[in-house]
Design a protein around this motif. Structure first.
Motif, PDB file in Angstrom:
ATOM      1  N   ASN A  98      40.642  28.549  90.437  1.00  0.00           N
ATOM      2  CA  ASN A  98      41.270  29.852  90.246  1.00  0.00           C
ATOM      3  C   ASN A  98      40.290  30.987  90.574  1.00  0.00           C
ATOM      4  O   ASN A  98      39.295  31.166  89.886  1.00  0.00           O
ATOM      5  N   PRO A  99      40.566  31.764  91.625  1.00  0.00           N
ATOM      6  CA  PRO A  99      39.654  32.848  91.983  1.00  0.00           C
ATOM      7  C   PRO A  99      39.671  34.008  90.987  1.00  0.00           C
ATOM      8  O   PRO A  99      38.768  34.835  90.977  1.00  0.00           O
ATOM      9  N   LYS A 100      40.690  34.053  90.131  1.00  0.00           N
ATOM     10  CA  LYS A 100      40.815  35.141  89.162  1.00  0.00           C
ATOM     11  C   LYS A 100      40.534  34.684  87.736  1.00  0.00           C
ATOM     12  O   LYS A 100      41.018  35.284  86.782  1.00  0.00           O
ATOM     13  N   LYS A 101      39.731  33.612  87.597  1.00  0.00           N
ATOM     14  CA  LYS A 101      39.463  33.134  86.241  1.00  0.00           C
ATOM     15  C   LYS A 101      38.647  34.177  85.477  1.00  0.00           C
ATOM     16  O   LYS A 101      37.757  34.810  86.021  1.00  0.00           O
ATOM     17  N   GLY A 102      38.995  34.311  84.221  1.00  0.00           N
ATOM     18  CA  GLY A 102      38.352  35.304  83.380  1.00  0.00           C
ATOM     19  C   GLY A 102      37.002  34.852  82.853  1.00  0.00           C
ATOM     20  O   GLY A 102      36.582  33.699  83.027  1.00  0.00           O
ATOM     21  N   LYS A 103      36.328  35.778  82.182  1.00  0.00           N
ATOM     22  CA  LYS A 103      35.006  35.493  81.614  1.00  0.00           C
ATOM     23  C   LYS A 103      35.049  34.357  80.602  1.00  0.00           C
ATOM     24  O   LYS A 103      34.133  33.546  80.543  1.00  0.00           O
ATOM     25  N   THR A 104      36.113  34.310  79.819  1.00  0.00           N
ATOM     26  CA  THR A 104      36.176  33.269  78.790  1.00  0.00           C
ATOM     27  C   THR A 104      36.276  31.881  79.424  1.00  0.00           C
ATOM     28  O   THR A 104      35.670  30.935  78.938  1.00  0.00           O
ATOM     29  N   ILE A 105      37.010  31.770  80.527  1.00  0.00           N
ATOM     30  CA  ILE A 105      37.118  30.491  81.234  1.00  0.00           C
ATOM     31  C   ILE A 105      35.759  30.135  81.835  1.00  0.00           C
ATOM     32  O   ILE A 105      35.292  28.999  81.724  1.00  0.00           O
ATOM     33  N   LEU A 106      35.111  31.107  82.461  1.00  0.00           N
ATOM     34  CA  LEU A 106      33.775  30.866  83.020  1.00  0.00           C
ATOM     35  C   LEU A 106      32.790  30.455  81.934  1.00  0.00           C
ATOM     36  O   LEU A 106      31.963  29.558  82.154  1.00  0.00           O
ATOM     37  N   ASN A 107      32.874  31.088  80.787  1.00  0.00           N
ATOM     38  CA  ASN A 107      31.964  30.745  79.688  1.00  0.00           C
ATOM     39  C   ASN A 107      32.160  29.309  79.221  1.00  0.00           C
ATOM     40  O   ASN A 107      31.195  28.608  78.931  1.00  0.00           O
ATOM     41  N   VAL A 108      33.411  28.864  79.141  1.00  0.00           N
ATOM     42  CA  VAL A 108      33.691  27.482  78.749  1.00  0.00           C
ATOM     43  C   VAL A 108      33.136  26.521  79.799  1.00  0.00           C
ATOM     44  O   VAL A 108      32.479  25.530  79.461  1.00  0.00           O
ATOM     45  N   LEU A 109      33.381  26.815  81.067  1.00  0.00           N
ATOM     46  CA  LEU A 109      32.879  25.955  82.140  1.00  0.00           C
ATOM     47  C   LEU A 109      31.355  25.890  82.121  1.00  0.00           C
ATOM     48  O   LEU A 109      30.769  24.817  82.292  1.00  0.00           O
ATOM     49  N   ARG A 110      30.713  27.011  81.888  1.00  0.00           N
ATOM     50  CA  ARG A 110      29.247  27.030  81.823  1.00  0.00           C
ATOM     51  C   ARG A 110      28.739  26.267  80.601  1.00  0.00           C
ATOM     52  O   ARG A 110      27.772  25.519  80.699  1.00  0.00           O
ATOM     53  N   ALA A 111      29.385  26.472  79.470  1.00  0.00           N
ATOM     54  CA  ALA A 111      28.946  25.825  78.234  1.00  0.00           C
ATOM     55  C   ALA A 111      29.087  24.306  78.305  1.00  0.00           C
ATOM     56  O   ALA A 111      28.278  23.575  77.724  1.00  0.00           O
ATOM     57  N   ARG A 112      30.066  23.842  79.027  1.00  0.00           N
ATOM     58  CA  ARG A 112      30.324  22.393  79.085  1.00  0.00           C
ATOM     59  C   ARG A 112      29.962  21.794  80.445  1.00  0.00           C
ATOM     60  O   ARG A 112      30.351  20.686  80.774  1.00  0.00           O
ATOM     61  N   ARG A 113      29.199  22.556  81.204  1.00  0.00           N
ATOM     62  CA  ARG A 113      28.814  22.188  82.567  1.00  0.00           C
ATOM     63  C   ARG A 113      28.188  20.800  82.651  1.00  0.00           C
ATOM     64  O   ARG A 113      28.574  19.978  83.492  1.00  0.00           O
ATOM     65  N   THR A 114      27.229  20.508  81.807  1.00  0.00           N
ATOM     66  CA  THR A 114      26.522  19.223  81.846  1.00  0.00           C
ATOM     67  C   THR A 114      27.486  18.068  81.606  1.00  0.00           C
ATOM     68  O   THR A 114      27.470  17.072  82.334  1.00  0.00           O
ATOM     69  N   GLU A 115      28.306  18.202  80.611  1.00  0.00           N
ATOM     70  CA  GLU A 115      29.298  17.167  80.274  1.00  0.00           C
ATOM     71  C   GLU A 115      30.285  16.950  81.427  1.00  0.00           C
ATOM     72  O   GLU A 115      30.607  15.812  81.793  1.00  0.00           O
ATOM     73  N   ILE A 116      30.745  18.048  82.005  1.00  0.00           N
ATOM     74  CA  ILE A 116      31.700  17.966  83.112  1.00  0.00           C
ATOM     75  C   ILE A 116      31.055  17.296  84.324  1.00  0.00           C
ATOM     76  O   ILE A 116      31.633  16.391  84.926  1.00  0.00           O
ATOM     77  N   LEU A 117      29.855  17.737  84.676  1.00  0.00           N
ATOM     78  CA  LEU A 117      29.168  17.157  85.837  1.00  0.00           C
ATOM     79  C   LEU A 117      28.926  15.669  85.656  1.00  0.00           C
ATOM     80  O   LEU A 117      29.155  14.879  86.584  1.00  0.00           O
ATOM     81  N   LYS A 118      28.475  15.297  84.484  1.00  0.00           N
ATOM     82  CA  LYS A 118      28.231  13.882  84.213  1.00  0.00           C
ATOM     83  C   LYS A 118      29.502  13.068  84.449  1.00  0.00           C
ATOM     84  O   LYS A 118      29.477  12.014  85.092  1.00  0.00           O
ATOM     85  N   THR A 119      30.611  13.554  83.950  1.00  0.00           N
ATOM     86  CA  THR A 119      31.887  12.853  84.092  1.00  0.00           C
ATOM     87  C   THR A 119      32.346  12.793  85.542  1.00  0.00           C
ATOM     88  O   THR A 119      32.727  11.730  86.034  1.00  0.00           O
ATOM     89  N   LEU A 120      32.303  13.925  86.239  1.00  0.00           N
ATOM     90  CA  LEU A 120      32.764  13.956  87.625  1.00  0.00           C
ATOM     91  C   LEU A 120      31.912  13.075  88.530  1.00  0.00           C
ATOM     92  O   LEU A 120      32.436  12.357  89.389  1.00  0.00           O
TER      93      LEU A 120
END
Length: 91
Positions: A40-62
């Protein structure tokens, strides 16, 4: 509208990152919803913050999904490597 709520993103990440192999179908479905949050090119700050906060977990899984899925390109298409790159780019 669905992809603008952090609670929905958390739910998709929880399902995507679940360790329970019985939940493969859920993981598959979560992946296909999760990608819309990331793309989503229009994702808000809160979505970005969640993605950043859980970045390590997400990357490991992907990365694990890419490594272990014999047919990862068939199941996830070219989207899996693109999502890995997008998540890596988050700072």
């Amino acid at each position: 509208k669905f992809i603008s709520y952090p609670s929905h993103l958390h739910l998709m990440i929880d399902n995507l990152c679940a360790d329970d192999s019985r939940e493969k179908g859920m993981k598959f479905q979560a992946f296909h919803v999760f990608k819309f949050f990331v793309a989503n090119p229009k994702k808000g700050k809160t979505i970005l913050n969640v993605l950043r906060a859980r970045r390590t977990e997400i990357l490991k899984t992907l990365i694990e999904m890419k490594r272990t899925e014999e047919q990862s390109e068939i199941e996830y298409g070219r989207e899996l490597p693109l999502l890995i790159d997008r998540i890596r780019e988050l700072e």
